[in-house]
Design a protein around this motif. Structure first.
Motif, PDB file in Angstrom:
ATOM      1  N   UNK A 304      39.961  42.936  46.098  1.00  9.87           N
ATOM      2  CA  UNK A 304      40.715  44.060  44.880  1.00  9.87           C
ATOM      3  C   UNK A 304      40.383  43.718  43.742  1.00  9.87           C
ATOM      4  N   UNK A 305      40.339  45.022  42.860  1.00  8.39           N
ATOM      5  CA  UNK A 305      39.921  44.556  41.230  1.00  8.39           C
ATOM      6  C   UNK A 305      41.471  44.184  40.463  1.00  8.39           C
ATOM      7  N   UNK A 306      41.348  42.950  39.716  1.00  8.11           N
ATOM      8  CA  UNK A 306      42.359  43.076  39.282  1.00  8.11           C
ATOM      9  C   UNK A 306      42.536  44.234  37.440  1.00  8.11           C
ATOM     10  N   UNK A 307      43.527  44.351  37.130  1.00  9.00           N
ATOM     11  CA  UNK A 307      43.246  44.753  35.806  1.00  9.00           C
ATOM     12  C   UNK A 307      42.598  43.874  34.730  1.00  9.00           C
ATOM     13  N   UNK A 308      41.969  45.220  33.725  1.00  6.15           N
ATOM     14  CA  UNK A 308      41.602  44.344  33.059  1.00  6.15           C
ATOM     15  C   UNK A 308      40.422  43.656  33.220  1.00  6.15           C
ATOM     16  N   UNK A 309      39.618  43.809  34.368  1.00  9.91           N
ATOM     17  CA  UNK A 309      38.408  43.373  34.559  1.00  9.91           C
ATOM     18  C   UNK A 309      38.101  43.752  35.871  1.00  9.91           C
TER      19      UNK A 309
END
Length: 442
Positions: A304-309
């Motif tokens: 998954x893609x974490x926020x602000x990354x």
């Protein structure tokens, strides 16, 4: 100044120059070489990341879901304890707005009064109707007896009179039978009426009772001991003043603080090293002196893609072995996952390793050799040397001056199979730039 003094000064200068040229460092362009010793011992491949504490098990504190049977859509939380409050089983957590249900309960109580009045009226009507029918039957029975008596007394009367009296007896018997049949039908009719009004009364009584029971559930209490943690709703955290739906009336969660877990995220480069069952050393940012241990129990299959990354990460669950009253949900943990561990191996700093043509790994020895080596596991600081070095060998961390015209001393064991694991080692050491490291970089 006399000649003796001049000679002494000149001799001192010459001595200093001789000592400088005799002991000056050789190697890098600015006159300084950096060396490191090949060490033997235990070697760990560690993955360090931060995580967040959560309870392994938790119970959702629910509002009255049964309220939707009475078409109540949403509840407003009028009062609620602060997040983080430790409660015992049965203690107060929240109070929901009862206004709408109170109104419907009052309407239903009026319906109950009407249903009870109808029941009593029907009961009286039934009693009256059936009593009239029973009185009529008794009167007809007397009528039959009277007609029979007249018939007996007319035995010496003309035949016409006797015949008339016989007909009157038959007619009285028929009227009596009709009254008996009518009484049965009336009984069934009145019984059906009573069943109907009784069922309606029971329904209304049941609804009133259910509403009163649901009304009690508008005061939400703790189902077990624990710490109150707010849950997230559509408009943010559910707290005092928030609304919850009767279809999902979750007021809060009550985690079991005796068994905690740390939820962390590992980048896609390192995730292949992480396996279920690996040991983890943990620390707490809030209590730096506290040291804990744990075990990897779950590794996500999908990233998954974490926020602000922009980086892709995989969720990893670590269950903590110890139970401690200091542990609280949402605390930050430092997690060191022991991905691999070797004993009694030779290793050197990664900066000592160089590569030629992406097929030959070598180091610069203090003895003046370019020695080929076979590398093994690597971590963020060191790399295991399987062949080519022994404990105590001194290697350069920078490129010495004599490196340009020196041939690599190749290992016979690697002839025809130059470092087949080279690509794996490169992947394992993501920050590891194979090649010379200048002193400015250090």
């Amino acid at each position: 100044m006399n000649k003796k003094t001049i000679y002494l000064v000149s001799g001192a200068v010459i001595g200093v120059l001789l000592l400088y040229f005799a002991f000056r460092p050789s190697g890098s362009s600015d006159g300084r070489d950096i060396l490191a010793e090949a060490k033997r011992g235990n070697f760990k491949v560690e993955i360090t990341t931060s995580g967040e504490l959560q309870a392994l098990n938790s119970i959702q504190v629910m509002g009255p879901s049964e309220a939707r049977r009475f078409r109540l859509g949403n509840f407003t939380i009028e009062e609620m304890v602060d997040e983080g409050t430790v409660v015992k089983k049965g203690e107060f957590i929240a109070a929901l707005d009862k206004t709408e249900l109170f109104g419907r309960l009052e309407d239903k109580r009026l319906d109950l009064e009407q249903a009870l009045a109808l029941f009593e009226q029907t009961q009286l009507d039934t009693s009256l109707v059936l009593r009239q029918e029973r009185d009529n039957i008794i009167n007809l029975e007397y009528e039959v007896e009277e007609r029979k008596l007249i018939l007996e007394q007319s035995q010496f009367e003309p035949p016409a009179i006797i015949r008339q009296n016989e007909n009157n007896v038959e007619k009285a018997k028929r009227d009596l039978q009709q009254a008996l049949d009518r009484y049965k039908i009336k009984s069934m009719q009145e019984r059906a009426r009573m069943v109907e009004v009784s069922a309606k009364l029971r329904d209304v009584q049941s609804e009133v009772q259910q509403m009163e029971e649901i009304l009690e559930k508008f005061t939400v209490t703790a189902p077990q001991n624990g710490m109150v943690i707010y849950v997230w709703g559509r408009g943010g955290k559910v707290k005092e003043g928030s609304q919850i739906s009767s279809w999902n009336p979750v007021v809060a969660s009550l985690p079991d603080l005796t068994i905690m877990q740390s939820i962390t995220y590992i980048n896609e480069v390192d995730i292949r090293k992480v396996k279920v069952g690996q040991r983890v050393d943990l620390g707490l940012d809030a209590f730096p002196e506290k040291k804990l241990t744990g075990e990897v129990t779950k590794v996500a299959n999908v990233g998954q893609q974490r926020p602000n990354s922009d980086a892709k990460v995989f969720e990893v669950t670590v269950v903590i072995n110890e139970s401690d009253p200091l542990l609280r949900p949402a605390m930050t943990t430092s997690n060191t996952i022991i991905a691999d561990e070797l004993s009694d191996v030779v290793f050197v700093p990664i900066e000592a390793l160089n590569s030629e043509a992406d097929s030959i790994n070598y180091v610069y020895l203090k003895s003046g050799k370019k020695q080929e080596v076979k590398v093994g596991l690597a971590n963020s600081n060191d790399v295991v040397i399987e062949l080519g070095l022994k404990e105590g060998d001194m290697v350069y961390l920078s490129t010495p001056d004599w490196s340009a015209n020196t041939a690599i001393n190749l290992l016979e064991e690697l002839n025809g199979k130059r470092n087949p694991d080279f690509e794996d080692i490169s992947a394992n050491t993501q920050t590891f730039n194979i090649g010379a490291v200048s002193e400015e970089d250090l």
